[in-house]
Motif scaffolding. Structure first.
Motif, PDB file in Angstrom:
ATOM      1  N   TYR A  93       0.857  -1.181   0.000  1.00 49.38           N
ATOM      2  CA  TYR A  93       0.000   0.000   0.000  1.00 49.38           C
ATOM      3  C   TYR A  93       0.897   1.236   0.000  1.00 49.38           C
ATOM      4  O   TYR A  93       1.789   1.365   0.843  1.00 49.38           O
ATOM      5  CB  TYR A  93      -0.894   0.005   1.234  1.00 49.38           C
ATOM      6  N   THR A  94       0.663   2.135  -0.954  1.00 50.19           N
ATOM      7  CA  THR A  94       1.491   3.323  -1.103  1.00 50.19           C
ATOM      8  C   THR A  94       0.617   4.567  -1.127  1.00 50.19           C
ATOM      9  O   THR A  94      -0.316   4.660  -1.927  1.00 50.19           O
ATOM     10  CB  THR A  94       2.321   3.261  -2.397  1.00 50.19           C
ATOM     11  N   GLY A  95       0.915   5.505  -0.239  1.00 51.25           N
ATOM     12  CA  GLY A  95       0.201   6.776  -0.208  1.00 51.25           C
ATOM     13  C   GLY A  95       1.053   7.891  -0.780  1.00 51.25           C
ATOM     14  O   GLY A  95       2.285   7.890  -0.643  1.00 51.25           O
ATOM     15  N   LEU A  96       0.399   8.842  -1.439  1.00 45.67           N
ATOM     16  CA  LEU A  96       1.062  10.028  -1.973  1.00 45.67           C
ATOM     17  C   LEU A  96       0.504  11.241  -1.236  1.00 45.67           C
ATOM     18  O   LEU A  96      -0.713  11.484  -1.263  1.00 45.67           O
ATOM     19  CB  LEU A  96       0.831  10.177  -3.477  1.00 45.67           C
ATOM     20  N   TYR A  97       1.388  11.994  -0.586  1.00 39.37           N
ATOM     21  CA  TYR A  97       0.981  13.103   0.272  1.00 39.37           C
ATOM     22  C   TYR A  97       1.452  14.429  -0.299  1.00 39.37           C
ATOM     23  O   TYR A  97       2.582  14.535  -0.794  1.00 39.37           O
ATOM     24  CB  TYR A  97       1.553  12.910   1.680  1.00 39.37           C
ATOM     25  N   ASP A  98       0.582  15.444  -0.205  1.00 35.38           N
ATOM     26  CA  ASP A  98       0.959  16.754  -0.733  1.00 35.38           C
ATOM     27  C   ASP A  98       1.808  17.523   0.283  1.00 35.38           C
ATOM     28  O   ASP A  98       2.149  17.003   1.356  1.00 35.38           O
ATOM     29  CB  ASP A  98      -0.281  17.537  -1.161  1.00 35.38           C
ATOM     30  N   GLU A  99       2.146  18.763  -0.037  1.00 32.04           N
ATOM     31  CA  GLU A  99       3.043  19.554   0.806  1.00 32.04           C
ATOM     32  C   GLU A  99       2.456  19.835   2.173  1.00 32.04           C
ATOM     33  O   GLU A  99       3.185  20.116   3.131  1.00 32.04           O
ATOM     34  CB  GLU A  99       3.398  20.859   0.089  1.00 32.04           C
ATOM     35  N   ASP A 100       1.120  19.785   2.292  1.00 33.02           N
ATOM     36  CA  ASP A 100       0.461  20.014   3.576  1.00 33.02           C
ATOM     37  C   ASP A 100       0.258  18.726   4.367  1.00 33.02           C
ATOM     38  O   ASP A 100      -0.340  18.749   5.448  1.00 33.02           O
ATOM     39  CB  ASP A 100      -0.898  20.693   3.355  1.00 33.02           C
ATOM     40  N   GLY A 101       0.725  17.605   3.806  1.00 31.19           N
ATOM     41  CA  GLY A 101       0.583  16.334   4.493  1.00 31.19           C
ATOM     42  C   GLY A 101      -0.735  15.633   4.236  1.00 31.19           C
ATOM     43  O   GLY A 101      -1.011  14.589   4.846  1.00 31.19           O
ATOM     44  N   ALA A 102      -1.558  16.193   3.344  1.00 31.60           N
ATOM     45  CA  ALA A 102      -2.843  15.568   3.028  1.00 31.60           C
ATOM     46  C   ALA A 102      -2.648  14.435   2.031  1.00 31.60           C
ATOM     47  O   ALA A 102      -1.805  14.527   1.115  1.00 31.60           O
ATOM     48  CB  ALA A 102      -3.808  16.607   2.448  1.00 31.60           C
TER      49      ALA A 102
END
Length: 241
Positions: A93-102
């Protein structure tokens, strides 16, 4: 020390994006594929190890969910976490997070380990592979596949040089581009891909030609697609907008 997860930060490049400057599903899949490889390499599970043990991982199924647009120039952190196999199926499982951590997107992939000489599925790694991942599966997507009864022809695609990997078969990530190429561009003009479910049934090798079929889904804007080699179904997919 066992690394139960692995992180990597990237900047989204222009070549990874579509005409709306959004990262393409195939580009997300390529980044996920790379961070997974980087994780294994960091633990000593390298291409040489697979070659010496006559083993390979094959992707069986995946679900990609996109929660917000990821655009060119954005910084993204990928966090990948593999788990113990369940009935010979390995979950990553791989998550991609934006600069705000979302959480902007996530991919749930299911892999099988095979013996490259016999093509048989291995229920446990052979000697020579010290499998270090011991965490249970904690994050999963639905992999439900909706298949309409009536399909229409959607063209064909040849497995050419630019689409193959080191095994000389159609690379896993190429399927996303093939699927998107089969659809009216208005879907990408007026919206974006929210979910892609892919089931890989049979390898498509260099020089072979897939005949493609599609049908609209009943319950949401989206499509079912499949690729055939004669009577052999190579892949099935649901894509939703």
């Amino acid at each position: 020390m066992i690394q139960e997860s692995f992180e990597k930060s990237i900047i989204v490049s222009q070549y990874e994006c579509d005409f709306q400057n959004r990262i393409k599903p195939s580009a997300i899949m390529r980044q996920v594929q790379q961070v997974s490889t980087d994780h294994c390499d960091a633990l000593g599970i390298t291409a040489q190890v697979y070659e010496e043990t006559h083993t390979a991982f094959l992707l069986a199924k995946l679900s990609l969910e996109v929660y917000k647009d990821i655009r060119v120039g954005e910084a993204v952190k990928l966090v990948t976490r593999p788990a113990l196999p369940v009935r010979a199926v390995y979950n990553r499982y791989t998550g991609l997070y934006d600069e705000d951590g979302a959480l902007a997107a996530a991919m749930d992939s299911r892999w099988i380990l095979i013996d490259t000489r016999t093509r048989r599925i291995l229920r446990r790694p052979p000697e020579g592979i010290d499998w270090p991942f011991i965490a249970p599966v904690t994050q999963e997507h639905s992999l439900t596949m909706e298949k309409p009864d009536a399909l229409e022809a959607a063209g064909s695609v040849k497995v050419a040089y630019s689409r193959i990997d080191q095994n000389r078969h159609l690379n896993n990530t190429e399927y996303a581009d093939i699927i998107c190429d089969c659809l009216p561009i208005e879907h990408f003009q007026n919206g974006s891909v929210k979910k892609l479910v892919l089931s890989y049934h049979h390898e498509a090798r260099f020089g072979e030609e897939l005949t493609l079929y599609r049908a609209a889904l009943a319950d949401a804007p989206g499509y079912y697609l499949c690729g055939m080699l004669g009577e052999q179904n190579c892949f099935e997919a649901n894509i939703r907008f």
